[in-house]
Structure formats: C-alpha cells, structure tokens
Scaffold this active site. Sequence first.
Site, PDB file in Angstrom:
ATOM      1  N   HIS A   1       0.212   1.139   6.855  1.00  7.25           N
ATOM      2  CA  HIS A   1      -0.927   0.482   7.291  1.00  7.25           C
ATOM      3  C   HIS A   1      -1.802   1.487   7.906  1.00  7.25           C
ATOM      4  O   HIS A   1      -1.602   2.533   8.465  1.00  7.25           O
ATOM      5  CB  HIS A   1      -0.387  -0.436   8.391  1.00  7.25           C
ATOM      6  CG  HIS A   1      -1.464  -1.417   9.134  1.00  7.25           C
ATOM      7  ND1 HIS A   1      -2.175  -0.840  10.146  1.00  7.25           N
ATOM      8  CD2 HIS A   1      -1.988  -2.331   8.782  1.00  7.25           C
ATOM      9  CE1 HIS A   1      -3.125  -1.686  10.740  1.00  7.25           C
ATOM     10  NE2 HIS A   1      -3.029  -2.882   9.752  1.00  7.25           N
TER      11      HIS A   1
ATOM     12  N   VAL B   1      -3.201   2.188  10.621  1.00  9.59           N
ATOM     13  CA  VAL B   1      -3.136   2.793  12.011  1.00  9.59           C
ATOM     14  C   VAL B   1      -2.007   3.578  12.182  1.00  9.59           C
ATOM     15  O   VAL B   1      -1.482   4.256  13.105  1.00  9.59           O
ATOM     16  CB  VAL B   1      -3.140   1.910  13.176  1.00  9.59           C
ATOM     17  CG1 VAL B   1      -4.789   1.277  13.258  1.00  9.59           C
ATOM     18  CG2 VAL B   1      -2.142   1.006  13.220  1.00  9.59           C
ATOM     19  N   LYS B   2      -1.150   3.866  11.089  1.00  9.62           N
ATOM     20  CA  LYS B   2       0.322   4.155  11.036  1.00  9.62           C
ATOM     21  C   LYS B   2      -0.115   5.878  10.891  1.00  9.62           C
ATOM     22  O   LYS B   2      -1.208   6.390  10.619  1.00  9.62           O
ATOM     23  CB  LYS B   2       1.008   3.697  10.022  1.00  9.62           C
ATOM     24  CG  LYS B   2       1.475   2.216  10.290  1.00  9.62           C
ATOM     25  CD  LYS B   2       2.158   2.110  11.657  1.00  9.62           C
ATOM     26  CE  LYS B   2       2.407   0.623  11.941  1.00  9.62           C
ATOM     27  NZ  LYS B   2       2.993  -0.294  10.930  1.00  9.62           N
ATOM     28  N   PRO B   3       1.032   6.634  10.941  1.00 12.56           N
ATOM     29  CA  PRO B   3       1.197   8.190  11.009  1.00 12.56           C
ATOM     30  C   PRO B   3       0.406   8.626   9.732  1.00 12.56           C
ATOM     31  O   PRO B   3      -0.420   9.739   9.730  1.00 12.56           O
ATOM     32  CB  PRO B   3       2.361   8.575  11.073  1.00 12.56           C
ATOM     33  CG  PRO B   3       3.220   7.591  11.900  1.00 12.56           C
ATOM     34  CD  PRO B   3       2.660   6.090  11.521  1.00 12.56           C
ATOM     35  N   ILE B   4       0.551   7.850   8.468  1.00 15.85           N
ATOM     36  CA  ILE B   4      -0.174   8.167   7.349  1.00 15.85           C
ATOM     37  C   ILE B   4      -0.762   6.950   6.931  1.00 15.85           C
ATOM     38  O   ILE B   4      -0.058   5.834   7.266  1.00 15.85           O
ATOM     39  CB  ILE B   4       0.313   8.886   6.460  1.00 15.85           C
ATOM     40  CG1 ILE B   4       1.247   8.410   5.479  1.00 15.85           C
ATOM     41  CG2 ILE B   4       0.713  10.467   6.806  1.00 15.85           C
ATOM     42  CD1 ILE B   4       1.978   8.922   4.456  1.00 15.85           C
TER      43      ILE B   4
END
Length: 413
Positions: free
Chosen positions: A198, A200-203
Amino acid sequence: MSSRRNPRDFQSNRIEPMPESLLPYARQWIEEEDVEAVVAALRSPLLTTGPLVERFEEALAAYVGAHHAVAVNSGTSALYSVLACLGIGPGDDVIVPTLTFVATASAVLHTGARPVFADIDPDTLLVDPDDVAAKVTSKTRAVIAVDYAGQPCDYDRLRRLCERHRLALIADACHSLGASYRGRKVGVLADASVLSFHAVKPITTGEGGAVTTDDATLAERLRRFRNHGIDRSWRERRAEDDLAYDVVELGWNFRIADFQCALGLSQLRRCDEGVRKRERLAKLYSRELGPIPWVRLPAIREDVVSSHHLFVPLVDFAGCGLRRSEVMEELARAGIGTNVHYRPVHLLSAMRERLGTGHGLCPVAERLYERLLSLPLYAGLEQEQVSIVSRKVIETLSRNPVSWETGPAVREG
C-alpha cells in the site's frame, strides 16, 4: 428534470492537491527513478501478467531470503489466499492479535473460519504469546502474528507453540518489510509471510501485496489461486504452444499489474535506505518526547531491527486533562496530521455482531487503545520537521496546569 450528470463532468484532468501546510502521518517515498520505471512499463507490450511480475517476485524472494514470493493485488488478498490455500475454512479457528488492521481478522472470516482474538504485550504492543497459548483449542488451525508498527514478533516462542500444537504460523508482516529478528529478515520467520505494498508501507506498488514462503507446494497453489485456479499461466501456455487450459480449483482474480511491479522493483532497491531513515527519525522522536511524563514509548527489543513503519507513543491524555480528539484537532490546526492505529478489532461493530465479542476480552489492548497516537513518520520526513512536531506535541500536552514534575507518568505492566 434528470439529476444524472454528463460523463464529461468527471473527465477533468485537474487533481486537487493536499494542502501543502499539512504534514501527514505517513506518505509514500517516490523518486524520479520510480516514475521512469513505471513509464517504461506502461510503454511495454504487456501491462499485466507480463515479465515484470516474475522479476519482482524473484527480487523480493532474494531480498528476504525466501525460496518463493507470490505477488498479488493487495495485502488483504495475500492474507486470504494463504488461509484458503492452507485449507482453513468453516469449523476452524485462527488466533489473531486484536491490535491490528481489520483485514487480519476479516480475511479469516471470509474463509468461513473464526478469528480468536489474543491480547498484546503492554511493553511492545505485539501479540502476547502467553495469551495465544491460553486460547489454543482443538479447533485452532493457525496463528497470525502481526508485526505491529514494523517490529517483528517473538517468532521463536510462537514457532515452538505452533509446532507443539501442529498449527500453521503466518506472519502478517504488512508493516515490517526490511525489519529483522535475531539476524533473520522478515519474510522467512513463519510458514508464510504476508506483505503489503500500500502507498504508505515500507515499499509501495500503489496497491499490492505478496506472500513469501519456503513451501514450494503452497507457492504453486497460491499462483493458481490468484489466477482463477487455472492450471498454467498464459505465458507458460504460449511457451508450450498450447493455449488450452484447465481450472483445477476455484480461485480469484488477485493478479497484480506489470507497471505496479515495475514500481515495486524500483522501490525495493531503496528499502534498506528507507528503514535507516525512519530509524533515525524514530530515535529523534524518542529523545525529544521520551522525557515527557505523560508519554511512554513502546519498547523495541534488542534482538530485532524494526522497520519503524509507524511511530506510536502512548499518551496519558486523562493525566494531562485532555481528550485525544482535542490533541489531534490542535495538532491539525498546526498543520500536523495524526492517526490512531488501531481500535481493537474485537470492539468493531462487525466483529461484535458476528462473533459476540466485546469489552473485557483483551483488557491490555482495550486500556492502551485509549492512549495511542500515531505521529508523522516516513522516509521523506526531515529531522527539523520531527523537532517541530515534537515541540508542538509538548506544547499541547503542557497547557494543563498540572506540573511536569508531579504529573503522572505512563507505565503499564
């Protein structure tokens, strides 16, 4: 007169931007190389089920050290697919922590199985292995461990528990790509690990997810399951000069697009850099907010490296004479976005109505939920901005006449 609008009304290219003054709690980290990778994919012959999906899966598996990675269209799809492909369904129980996003539990419900909610450790906010052990019954088939805020769970303890009771161990690692536990990267710590891409996730791939596993049989079934249960992919059929196919089991369209995987490949190259950036910012927050008597910071164990997906201090709002909503509104007026991660899932209306859950089931999570406040943290955040946020939080909490010397410190456990 008809109230229907002309389709042209919705064809404007104008996109309303977010207010520049608002500092969000999270934001994607997009560089020019990401844009160029996506544009190149859009100009290629295949937009979906093309070669970039396989390349992304190979790179992801290599990054975490797993034998297999299967990419799908969301983290939720990945969770559901793992459960379904493990044969979990009606009559089965799956233990999940209550402090998580609703998808962890709703994926279980969509299989026909029942989520059983476990409480959290008051220091780390991760699932409490002792409470997991207490809730295992003859119906339990699996445990889902959630790496809340990016910190890996105590997988050795959970592994021993699952082996003793012959349960599948699934890592909901949607927050923790790039983190590690006792020298092993997230993605190889459970029978199957679920990742989210998603925004806003780490990638990010915009939306997207994946399952990493060392189980070749599970990986093969997951690949069929994401493509309607078809026995061979289109590329395999074309290579064999035989376009006929069979559907060997019911599946879904959980496929991810090539241009999404182009973005994922580009982002994956910077994953470790992003983890280091967020770690520095989290340490700065900790130095500035740690001494405040109404604030407690969740513990990070010495044997882990967290991805620091979220920064979630625990604030004793009652102790400083404020409501959380008042603090969030005051910060918003100053241009600082905040959030709450999460309301315990067993208290959500859909769970209460379906499962009969309610207050008292997970008392630690219920108590600490009232103190959660997610502050801005993402790779593109500047240290100066962290200091600005910290000063504003301190200013907001200190408007109460109670002195800091005598104000109540937040301590649990």
